[in-house]
Design a protein around this motif. Structure first.
Motif, PDB file in Angstrom:
ATOM      1  N   ARG A  14     -13.820 -65.359 -60.054  1.00 23.39           N
ATOM      2  CA  ARG A  14     -13.297 -64.402 -59.065  1.00 23.39           C
ATOM      3  C   ARG A  14     -13.094 -63.023 -59.699  1.00 23.39           C
ATOM      4  N   ILE A  15     -12.648 -63.012 -60.942  1.00 23.27           N
ATOM      5  CA  ILE A  15     -12.486 -61.726 -61.633  1.00 23.27           C
ATOM      6  C   ILE A  15     -13.838 -61.059 -61.803  1.00 23.27           C
ATOM      7  N   ALA A  16     -14.846 -61.844 -62.170  1.00 21.06           N
ATOM      8  CA  ALA A  16     -16.195 -61.288 -62.299  1.00 21.06           C
ATOM      9  C   ALA A  16     -16.715 -60.787 -60.959  1.00 21.06           C
ATOM     10  N   ASP A  17     -16.485 -61.576 -59.898  1.00 23.21           N
ATOM     11  CA  ASP A  17     -16.955 -61.189 -58.570  1.00 23.21           C
ATOM     12  C   ASP A  17     -16.258 -59.928 -58.067  1.00 23.21           C
ATOM     13  N   ALA A  18     -15.039 -59.684 -58.567  1.00 21.14           N
ATOM     14  CA  ALA A  18     -14.307 -58.477 -58.174  1.00 21.14           C
ATOM     15  C   ALA A  18     -14.813 -57.234 -58.898  1.00 21.14           C
ATOM     16  N   GLY A  19     -15.777 -57.405 -59.792  1.00 17.20           N
ATOM     17  CA  GLY A  19     -16.369 -56.268 -60.486  1.00 17.20           C
ATOM     18  C   GLY A  19     -15.523 -55.685 -61.595  1.00 17.20           C
ATOM     19  N   LEU A  20     -14.630 -56.512 -62.190  1.00 16.71           N
ATOM     20  CA  LEU A  20     -13.706 -55.991 -63.195  1.00 16.71           C
ATOM     21  C   LEU A  20     -14.197 -56.150 -64.628  1.00 16.71           C
ATOM     22  N   LEU A  21     -15.252 -56.926 -64.858  1.00 16.61           N
ATOM     23  CA  LEU A  21     -15.649 -57.234 -66.231  1.00 16.61           C
ATOM     24  C   LEU A  21     -16.178 -56.029 -66.989  1.00 16.61           C
ATOM     25  N   ALA A  22     -16.794 -55.088 -66.304  1.00 19.68           N
ATOM     26  CA  ALA A  22     -17.472 -53.982 -66.986  1.00 19.68           C
ATOM     27  C   ALA A  22     -16.714 -52.670 -66.877  1.00 19.68           C
ATOM     28  N   LEU A  23     -15.442 -52.711 -66.529  1.00 16.44           N
ATOM     29  CA  LEU A  23     -14.696 -51.451 -66.389  1.00 16.44           C
ATOM     30  C   LEU A  23     -14.633 -50.684 -67.699  1.00 16.44           C
ATOM     31  N   ALA A  24     -14.666 -51.378 -68.834  1.00 22.91           N
ATOM     32  CA  ALA A  24     -14.579 -50.707 -70.137  1.00 22.91           C
ATOM     33  C   ALA A  24     -15.940 -50.282 -70.668  1.00 22.91           C
ATOM     34  N   VAL A  25     -17.014 -50.628 -69.972  1.00 21.54           N
ATOM     35  CA  VAL A  25     -18.355 -50.221 -70.396  1.00 21.54           C
ATOM     36  C   VAL A  25     -18.571 -48.759 -69.997  1.00 21.54           C
ATOM     37  N   PRO A  26     -18.985 -47.894 -70.930  1.00 24.85           N
ATOM     38  CA  PRO A  26     -19.206 -46.482 -70.585  1.00 24.85           C
ATOM     39  C   PRO A  26     -20.217 -46.325 -69.454  1.00 24.85           C
ATOM     40  N   ARG A  27     -20.042 -45.274 -68.680  1.00 24.74           N
ATOM     41  CA  ARG A  27     -20.905 -45.038 -67.521  1.00 24.74           C
ATOM     42  C   ARG A  27     -22.370 -44.873 -67.921  1.00 24.74           C
TER      43      ARG A  27
END
Length: 405
Positions: free
Chosen positions: A48-61
């Protein structure tokens, strides 16, 4: 003429994060007590955390993520990432820990990786939605690195307290090089031949952080997978990113315990027989107790936000960051962590004085706030951190970089 402008990218990223986070938190809240009692691997919740799109918040744009450091309006800053961790920690500090350590491993690659490594692993995190595990603990020297004739290494031994490794796709790892006495840092797929992730994590709190032991049996580390950590102030920010993850877990626990106590008292509280009031919420001693909990939690939150702002400024400095500025970040994080440490333990204990005997019903699992705080506040001794702050207060001496400061 239309004067309306497109919102900055950071605002757009924040709006998307907030919408996903709100729904996720309510879902986690519904099962938090039950899952805490059961322990084990929270695979469905991690999905669910992955589906919420939270895994890559720390990845630079630049690699497809949402993070912009402190550079203008280009994306989220560390403060926003720590707000995300704290929000989840209010209802489930174990899963907040997993997400915080996800960001820590991403930061490790961003700080220590070369151009090819950053592109490969950071883009891969976005594209494949990798969960990252952590087997970096230089104090645990049981894992030994031996040179391999192909220019890489072979890993033999074990690592303990490997948060997030169960169910992860990638992991960062540190191993002891007997020839130099120094650690070797690398990134390897968790499924590589010779790696065994053990389901042996059974503490009194933080029970779903997948933090068990990992065994390595002649595990291959290719030369292209070795992280060459530079000896620079910027590279050492990895430690401070980690410490501020823990600080925000404590803040979230303090705030979550306060929220649970408030909800319980308003729904089920009874005034003491000698209180002379009709409702528990009117009891002046109970009001005082809630006031103390609120003051401690708020103080911790303010200091944590201040530390995140100072970290953002240091991150913006990039390779120009000097040792003194780096030490200022360390000091700010220590100050915040001390207060948050105490606030989390205090709120977790005072919750029961506020709610009364019926709140000890095991099915409610209200003790999880204290248990989770107690487990995590043992990560490093509070006394040494207070000493560093006190030494600075007396002599203006800034803390030296260590594995914990």
């Amino acid at each position: 003429m239309n004067d309306r402008r497109r919102p900055p990218a950071s605002h757009t990223a924040s709006a998307r994060r907030d919408a996903s986070l709100s729904a996720l938190i309510e879902t986690l809240r519904e099962s938090a007590a039950r899952r805490d009692l059961a322990g084990g691997h929270a695979g469905a919740e991690k999905q669910r955390i992955a589906d919420a799109g939270l895994l890559a918040l720390a990845v630079p744009r630049e690699f497809g993520g949402a993070f912009g450091g402190a550079f203008g309006e280009g994306g989220l800053r560390w403060g926003a990432l720590y707000e995300t961790i704290r929000a989840i920690a209010r209802v489930d500090s174990a899963l907040a820990h997993l997400l915080g350590f996800q960001y820590l491993q991403i930061a490790s690659v961003d700080l220590w990786g070369n151009a090819a490594q950053r592109a490969n692993w950071l883009q891969g995190t976005v594209e494949y939605r990798w969960w990252w595990g952590n087997a970096v603990n230089p104090l645990d020297t049981r894992l030994v690195a031996q040179p391999d004739k192909a220019g890489g290494w072979r890993l033999h031994g074990k690592k303990g307290f490997c948060s997030g490794t169960w169910g992860s796709q990638m992991m960062t790892v540190s191993a002891h090089d007997p020839a130099t006495g120094k650690p070797v840092f690398a990134v390897v797929p968790t499924t590589r031949e010779g790696i065994t992730v053990h389901d042996d994590w059974d503490p009194i709190g933080q029970r779903q952080t997948d933090s068990g032991t990992v065994s390595f049996d002649a595990v291959e580390v290719r030369a292209s997978e070795v992280l060459n950590r530079p000896e620079t102030p910027r590279a050492s920010l990895r430690t401070l990113v980690s410490q501020l993850v823990l600080t925000n877990l404590f803040v979230g626990l303090a705030e979550g315990a306060l929220d649970e106590a408030r909800a319980y008292v308003l729904a089920h509280g009874r005034p003491w027989v000698n209180a002379g009031v009709q409702r528990a919420a009117e009891d002046p001693y109970l009001q005082q107790r809630f006031g103390e909990m609120r003051i401690q939690a708020l103080s911790a939150a303010v200091l944590a936000d201040r530390a995140a702002s100072i970290l953002d400024a240091a991150w913006e400095a990039g390779d120009d960051l000097d040792a003194a500025a780096r030490a200022e970040v360390s000091l700010a994080i220590s100050e915040a962590k001390i207060v948050a440490h105490r606030a989390a333990l205090y709120a977790g204990e005072q919750l029961f004085d506020a709610c009364g005997a019926r709140a000890t019903n095991a099915a409610l699992a209200l003790d999880r706030f204290w248990r989770n705080a107690r487990v995590h506040t043992l990560h490093d001794p509070l006394d040494y951190r207070v000493r560093d702050v006190g030494r600075h207060a007396l002599t203006q001496e800034l803390p030296e970089p260590t594995l914990y400061t």
